[in-house]
Structures are given as structure tokens and as C-alpha cells.
Scaffold this motif. Structure first.
Motif, PDB file in Angstrom:
ATOM      1  N   GLN A  54       0.815  -1.214   0.000  1.00  0.00           N
ATOM      2  CA  GLN A  54       0.000   0.000   0.000  1.00  0.00           C
ATOM      3  C   GLN A  54       0.854   1.272   0.000  1.00  0.00           C
ATOM      4  O   GLN A  54       0.329   2.354  -0.248  1.00  0.00           O
ATOM      5  CB  GLN A  54      -0.929  -0.005   1.208  1.00  0.00           C
ATOM      6  CG  GLN A  54      -2.034  -1.046   1.120  1.00  0.00           C
ATOM      7  CD  GLN A  54      -2.936  -1.068   2.334  1.00  0.00           C
ATOM      8  OE1 GLN A  54      -2.908  -0.140   3.148  1.00  0.00           O
ATOM      9  NE2 GLN A  54      -3.730  -2.119   2.469  1.00  0.00           N
ATOM     10  N   LYS A  55       2.133   1.136   0.261  1.00  0.00           N
ATOM     11  CA  LYS A  55       2.992   2.319   0.222  1.00  0.00           C
ATOM     12  C   LYS A  55       3.119   2.877  -1.195  1.00  0.00           C
ATOM     13  O   LYS A  55       3.620   3.984  -1.395  1.00  0.00           O
ATOM     14  CB  LYS A  55       4.373   1.978   0.789  1.00  0.00           C
ATOM     15  CG  LYS A  55       4.350   1.658   2.283  1.00  0.00           C
ATOM     16  CD  LYS A  55       5.738   1.496   2.837  1.00  0.00           C
ATOM     17  CE  LYS A  55       5.705   1.144   4.333  1.00  0.00           C
ATOM     18  NZ  LYS A  55       5.059   2.228   5.126  1.00  0.00           N
ATOM     19  N   ILE A  56       2.681   2.113  -2.182  1.00  0.00           N
ATOM     20  CA  ILE A  56       2.743   2.591  -3.569  1.00  0.00           C
ATOM     21  C   ILE A  56       1.641   3.606  -3.859  1.00  0.00           C
ATOM     22  O   ILE A  56       1.638   4.258  -4.893  1.00  0.00           O
ATOM     23  CB  ILE A  56       2.660   1.398  -4.545  1.00  0.00           C
ATOM     24  CG1 ILE A  56       3.291   1.765  -5.884  1.00  0.00           C
ATOM     25  CG2 ILE A  56       1.219   0.930  -4.724  1.00  0.00           C
ATOM     26  CD1 ILE A  56       3.553   0.584  -6.788  1.00  0.00           C
ATOM     27  N   PHE A  57       0.673   3.759  -2.905  1.00  0.00           N
ATOM     28  CA  PHE A  57      -0.416   4.711  -3.096  1.00  0.00           C
ATOM     29  C   PHE A  57       0.063   6.131  -2.819  1.00  0.00           C
ATOM     30  O   PHE A  57      -0.403   6.812  -1.901  1.00  0.00           O
ATOM     31  CB  PHE A  57      -1.592   4.374  -2.171  1.00  0.00           C
ATOM     32  CG  PHE A  57      -2.363   3.147  -2.572  1.00  0.00           C
ATOM     33  CD1 PHE A  57      -2.562   2.828  -3.907  1.00  0.00           C
ATOM     34  CD2 PHE A  57      -2.896   2.303  -1.607  1.00  0.00           C
ATOM     35  CE1 PHE A  57      -3.279   1.702  -4.280  1.00  0.00           C
ATOM     36  CE2 PHE A  57      -3.625   1.183  -1.967  1.00  0.00           C
ATOM     37  CZ  PHE A  57      -3.809   0.878  -3.307  1.00  0.00           C
ATOM     38  N   THR A  58       0.989   6.618  -3.613  1.00  0.00           N
ATOM     39  CA  THR A  58       1.478   7.989  -3.484  1.00  0.00           C
ATOM     40  C   THR A  58       0.697   8.888  -4.437  1.00  0.00           C
ATOM     41  O   THR A  58      -0.014   8.416  -5.326  1.00  0.00           O
ATOM     42  CB  THR A  58       2.973   8.063  -3.822  1.00  0.00           C
ATOM     43  OG1 THR A  58       3.156   7.603  -5.170  1.00  0.00           O
ATOM     44  CG2 THR A  58       3.785   7.182  -2.875  1.00  0.00           C
ATOM     45  N   GLU A  59       0.856  10.193  -4.262  1.00  0.00           N
ATOM     46  CA  GLU A  59       0.098  11.123  -5.105  1.00  0.00           C
ATOM     47  C   GLU A  59       0.481  10.996  -6.575  1.00  0.00           C
ATOM     48  O   GLU A  59      -0.333  11.246  -7.461  1.00  0.00           O
ATOM     49  CB  GLU A  59       0.307  12.556  -4.622  1.00  0.00           C
ATOM     50  CG  GLU A  59      -0.583  13.543  -5.362  1.00  0.00           C
ATOM     51  CD  GLU A  59      -0.517  14.946  -4.769  1.00  0.00           C
ATOM     52  OE1 GLU A  59      -1.143  15.849  -5.351  1.00  0.00           O
ATOM     53  OE2 GLU A  59       0.144  15.115  -3.731  1.00  0.00           O
ATOM     54  N   SER A  60       1.709  10.569  -6.854  1.00  0.00           N
ATOM     55  CA  SER A  60       2.157  10.485  -8.244  1.00  0.00           C
ATOM     56  C   SER A  60       1.415   9.416  -9.042  1.00  0.00           C
ATOM     57  O   SER A  60       1.395   9.470 -10.273  1.00  0.00           O
ATOM     58  CB  SER A  60       3.668  10.231  -8.291  1.00  0.00           C
ATOM     59  OG  SER A  60       3.976   9.021  -7.613  1.00  0.00           O
ATOM     60  N   VAL A  61       0.801   8.416  -8.356  1.00  0.00           N
ATOM     61  CA  VAL A  61       0.079   7.368  -9.096  1.00  0.00           C
ATOM     62  C   VAL A  61      -1.436   7.593  -9.066  1.00  0.00           C
ATOM     63  O   VAL A  61      -2.178   6.847  -9.726  1.00  0.00           O
ATOM     64  CB  VAL A  61       0.392   5.965  -8.523  1.00  0.00           C
ATOM     65  CG1 VAL A  61       1.884   5.709  -8.504  1.00  0.00           C
ATOM     66  CG2 VAL A  61      -0.208   5.764  -7.136  1.00  0.00           C
ATOM     67  N   MET A  62      -1.895   8.605  -8.311  1.00  0.00           N
ATOM     68  CA  MET A  62      -3.336   8.755  -8.122  1.00  0.00           C
ATOM     69  C   MET A  62      -4.066   9.101  -9.405  1.00  0.00           C
ATOM     70  O   MET A  62      -5.193   8.645  -9.637  1.00  0.00           O
ATOM     71  CB  MET A  62      -3.622   9.802  -7.046  1.00  0.00           C
ATOM     72  CG  MET A  62      -3.288   9.333  -5.642  1.00  0.00           C
ATOM     73  SD  MET A  62      -3.679  10.581  -4.395  1.00  0.00           S
ATOM     74  CE  MET A  62      -3.008   9.787  -2.928  1.00  0.00           C
TER      75      MET A  62
END
Length: 515
Positions: A152-160
């Protein structure tokens, strides 16, 4: 006293981390898939539980498909019939996320999101099997990857932006038109043909919404009001599995994004207005009321003017439609929540309640009497003084009904110990209630064809006779006097017509003699 069960949400929210660096949101370009065939019926209506059934099914698929195995190379014509959300070129062989180096993982995650953004037509189940399978396996891989705290750490703003583009492309679509002769009480629902993809897309988005790694301040730019409105509109889907996911997702969005709360309530109320005053057709009223039950439970006291207006303008009128039985349990729970929050709301609720009372439909009257009993249990003395005449007059009409089930259900109110001992039917209110209801009670107690109704009516009369014998005798005397006066009035009318007929006959004879 029965209460509707709260929506159960499996994951608990925790405070969001500090805001990440802001990037400009991208608009998701999506085209809805062709509408499903409305005549494609399924025999079994399935109710999907998100916390158990759906996740177990998805987990089984994830375990069955090797996570590290990449899909086979796609032939040149793989995406020939794909409807473009993402371009068809996004369908290509990609390595597994768990095998990618950490510094390449985010870029690979975006590529997989783009792959899952390609939308297929399910009108022909045999077309593009390889492409559909590639997309489903990729969606399952994404769900499996983000199912761990580390993933879940991949849920950063850059991928939203890419994530919401994929979700919007799959979820936000035009629903097939409803058939004119569809009866939700009898017909089986039309199940969504694209459910193999849609289910996993919903599950992935749910993991995103409930994740504690998602920064709410950053995410609200992508999970915006337009997207929330599209979710609310999707509640009209005939597929109960989809409405179950939408219910949990919208509730989570309401809890996570405080700035969207007022807008979501307005969007739901607009659905209710359109349903009550225009169409009287909507598949998701029950699910929307389920969400509202939890929302109302969290309202602060004293209630805001906005919340009171919502009660009077949106919730109370929901008693009017013919199909109220489909969602009455959820509606009743919402109404009771208001009375528990603020006892003063009982007065406008009961006034509106009796305006909507279905006097010509015995089945709906029994439902309404069930709800009325729960409201009366919470009714205070001040509210009873304001509403007593209207309440007991309508109760007397129910006791005087031609349908025995309505009379029986009304008489069962006196089996409620709280109402009889300290509520509106107690000894304290006998002076008000007995003169109004004595007439229909006496008629039901002396020769009603249904033995249960007759016995219940006799018990109620006996109870009031024990409470206050003088009052009981006064009501008895008044009742028989009214009956005698009514008979005299009927006889007087009959005598008057008899006199008119004699005068007409005499005039006729006189004319004949004159002629």
C-alpha cells in the motif's frame, strides 16, 4: 424494538500521513461499454458480502494465478474489439510487480493501471478472450499486491491520476436502460456481464480508499465531487453485487473526505426527489438509505437546520411510493435514528407519516404500523400533547378497518409493555385515548368474524375498564347514545323519503284525475 444493522466495514481508518508533493490531476478519458442486454436474465439473485464472499473469491483467483507469471504474448489482433479507455497499445506483456526492482516498481504499477484501463465489450462472451483474461489477471495481481501494508505504500500522489483514470474507465459508465415491464418485487435482476472485470476494479478501489497510506488531502483532488456524483448515479444498477460494493465504497469516501460530505448528502437527496416525484423507479434506494442510517447516527446534537430539512423533504416523502416495501426496513431505521437524536422530530415525522398513510393498501398499513410502534416507544409527553388527537384518530381508523390484519396489528400495540405502562396508551392518557377508540373497539369485541381480533379487542376494553371504571361507563353511555342518534337520523331520512314518495304518488293521481 428492532434496529437495522449498521454497515459493517472491515478495515478501520487511521490518520493520514503528512501531505505529499502535489501534482496536477489528470482527467480520465473513458468511454462506457455498450449497454448490457436487458433481456439477459439470471435465475439466481446473488448477494455479495464484500468483507467475506467477494474477498474470498478474489483471493482464490489470486492464489490460482501465479503472481510472477507474466501473461502470454498477445497476438496482433488482441485488442481489435476493445473499447478504448486506455489505448489498445497498453495491452502488452509486463513483468510481475513483486519481481520488479523497487526503483522501477512505481512506473510498472502505472503501466499495469493503463493496461487495466482498456475496456472490453462483453456483448459477445467469446470475443477477445486473451485480452480479457490478461486484464483480469493484472487486476487480480494489483489487488494482491496492495493487500499488504508494504504494497500500500505505492499509493502515493504520483500514481493517483493513473489510478483514478483506470477506476473511472471501468466503473463510470452508462447503465443499460430499464425494461418497461420490469418488476423489482418479482423479476430477477439483469446481472452485469462485465462483472469479471468490474468486481476486481471495485475491490482494488476499495483497498485504495481504506488504506491508511492514502493522503486524504492529496486524494480528494482525484476522488472529486464529480466522481462521487457518478458513484451515486450507479446505485441504479440492477446488479445487487455492484450496489453492495458501491454502498461500502461511498460510505468509506464519506468517512475519509470530510469536504465531500455535504455534497454526497445533497446528491443522495436529489436521487430521492427524482424517485418520489418523477419516476418511482430506482434500484438502489435501500442501499442509499443504509448508508444514511450510519450517517444520521453520527449527526451532532442539536441537529442542524440542513439535517432537519433533509428529514422533512427527502426521508418522510419516501413513504409515498407504491414500492415502499422494498426499502421500508432501511427507511424506518433512518426515521428512528432521527427520533433517538431529537425527540422533537417525532411531531413533524408523525404529521407527515399520517399524510402518507396508505388507507387503501392493507399490506402497506401493516408495515407502517410496525414503524409507528417504534416511534411511539420514543415519544415524549410534550410531543404526545402536540400530536395526540391526530395520532389517536388515525389509530381509531385502523381499528375500524375492513381488513382483519390491519385491525390485528393495531391491537397488538397494546401488547407492548412500554406503551401500556408508561407510554401513550397508559393509564395517564386514558382520558384522551379511550373516548376516541371506544367505538371501533366495542364493535370488534362483540362478534368480529376473526377470533383473534375479537379476543384482543376484549382484552383492551377490559384493561381500560380496570384503569378507570367511571371513564369506561361514560364512554359506553356516549357510544350507545351516538349509535341511537345515528339510528334516529337514518330513520328520519328514510321517513322523509317515504313522505316524498307519497307526495309524488298523490300528485300523479291528481294529474290523472285532472286529465
Amino acid at each position: 424494538m428492532s434496529h437495522y444493522t449498521h454497515i459493517h466495514l472491515s478495515n478501520q481508518e487511521s490518520p493520514a500521513p503528512a501531505p505529499a508533493a502535489s501534482t496536477a490531476p489528470e482527467k480520465a478519458s473513458s468511454m462506457p461499454p455498450p449497454p448490457a442486454d436487458p433481456n439477459q436474465k439470471r435465475k439466481n439473485r446473488q448477494s455479495l458480502s464484500i468483507s467475506k464472499s467477494a474477498q474470498e473469491e478474489i483471493s482464490q483467483h489470486v492464489e490460482a494465478a501465479p503472481a510472477a507469471a507474466a501473461p502470454a504474448s498477445r497476438p496482433p489482433a488482441l485488442a481489435a474489439n476493445a473499447v478504448v479507455g486506455s489505448p489498445p497499445t497498453a495491452l502488452r506483456e509486463l513483468p510481475a510487480l513483486r519481481d520488479a526492482p523497487p526503483n522501477k516498481r512505481e512506473e510498472l504499477f502505472k503501466l499495469k493501471l493503463q493496461l487495466c484501463g482498456v475496456i472490453f465489450s462483453f456483448d459477445d462472451p467469446t470475443s477477445d478472450k486473451r485480452g480479457k483474461d490478461m486484464k483480469r489477471q493484472t487486476l487480480l495481481e494489483l489487488v494482491d499486491y496492495v493487500n499488504t501494508p508494504a504494497g500500500q505504500k505505492i499509493f502515493t500522489e504520483s500514481v493517483m491520476a493513473d489510478l483514478m483514470a483506470m477506476v473511472s474507465a471501468n466503473v463510470c459508465r452508462a447503465l443499460p436502460p430499464a425494461t418497461d415491464d420490469f418488476d423489482p418485487e418479482e423479476d430477477e435482476p439483469v446481472l452485469e456481464p462485465a462483472w469479471p472485470h468490474l468486481q476486481v476494479a471495485y475491490e482494488f478501489f476499495l483497498r485504495f480508499i481504506v488504506s491508511s497510506e492514502v493522503n486524504a488531502k492529496a486524494a480528494k483532488k482525484y476522488v472529486d465531487q464529480r466522481f462521487c456524483l457518478q458513484l451515486v448515479e450507479l446505485f441504479d444498477s440492477e446488479d445487487p453485487r455492484e450496489r453492495d460494493y458501491l454502498k461500502t465504497i461511498l460510505h468509506r469516501i464519506y468517512g475519509k473526505f470530510m469536504s465531500h460530505r455535504s455534497f454526497i448528502r445533497r446528491a443522495i437527496s436529489n436521487v430521492f426527489y427524482r424517485f418520489v416525484y418523477e419516476t418511482e423507479r430506482h434500484n438502489g434506494i435501500g442501499e442509499l438509505l443504509e448508508i444514511l442510517g450510519s450517517i444520521i447516527n453520527g449527526f451532532a446534537i442539536p441537529l442542524k437546520k440542513e439535517h432537519l430539512q433533509f428529514l422533512v423533504r427527502a426521508l418522510i416523502p419516501l413513504h409515498k411510493p407504491k414500492c415502499v416495501g422494498l426499502y421500508h426496513q432501511q427507511l424506518s431505521y433512518c426515521i428512528i435514528q432521527y427520533v433517538e437524536k431529537d425527540a422533537d422530530t417525532a411531531t413533524p415525522i408523525l404529521n407527515g407519516f399520517f399524510k402518507c398513510w396508505p388507507w387503501s393498501c392493507s399490506g402497506k398499513q401493516v408495515l407502517f404500523l410496525n414503524e409507528l410502534e417504534e416511534i411511539l416507544e420514543l415519544l415524549g409527553a410534550d410531543q404526545l400533547n402536540q400530536i395526540s388527537k391526530t395520532l389517536f384518530t388515525n389509530l381509531a381508523r385502523c381499528l375500524d378497518s375492513d381488513h382483519f390484519q390491519v385491525v390485528e396489528r393495531a391491537l397488538f400495540l397494546w401488547n407492548n409493555e412500554h406503551l401500556v405502562n408508561s407510554g401513550c396508551l397508559s393509564r395517564l392518557n386514558a382520558q384522551t385515548v379511550l373516548p376516541i377508540i371506544y367505538g371501533p373497539l366495542y364493535k370488534n369485541s362483540s362478534g368480529h368474524w376473526n377470533a383473534t381480533v375479537e379476543g384482543l379487542a376484549q382484552n383492551v376494553l377490559k384493561m381500560y375498564m380496570e384503569y378507570d371504571l367511571v371513564l369506561y361507563d361514560q364512554c359506553t353511555t356516549a357510544y350507545f347514545k351516538e349509535e341511537e342518534d345515528a339510528k334516529k337520523k337514518i330513520q328520519a331520512i328514510a321517513d322523509r323519503w317515504h313522505d316524498i314518495e307519497k307526495m309524488a304518488a298523490a300528485n300523479k293521481r291528481q294529474r290523472m284525475i285532472t286529465a
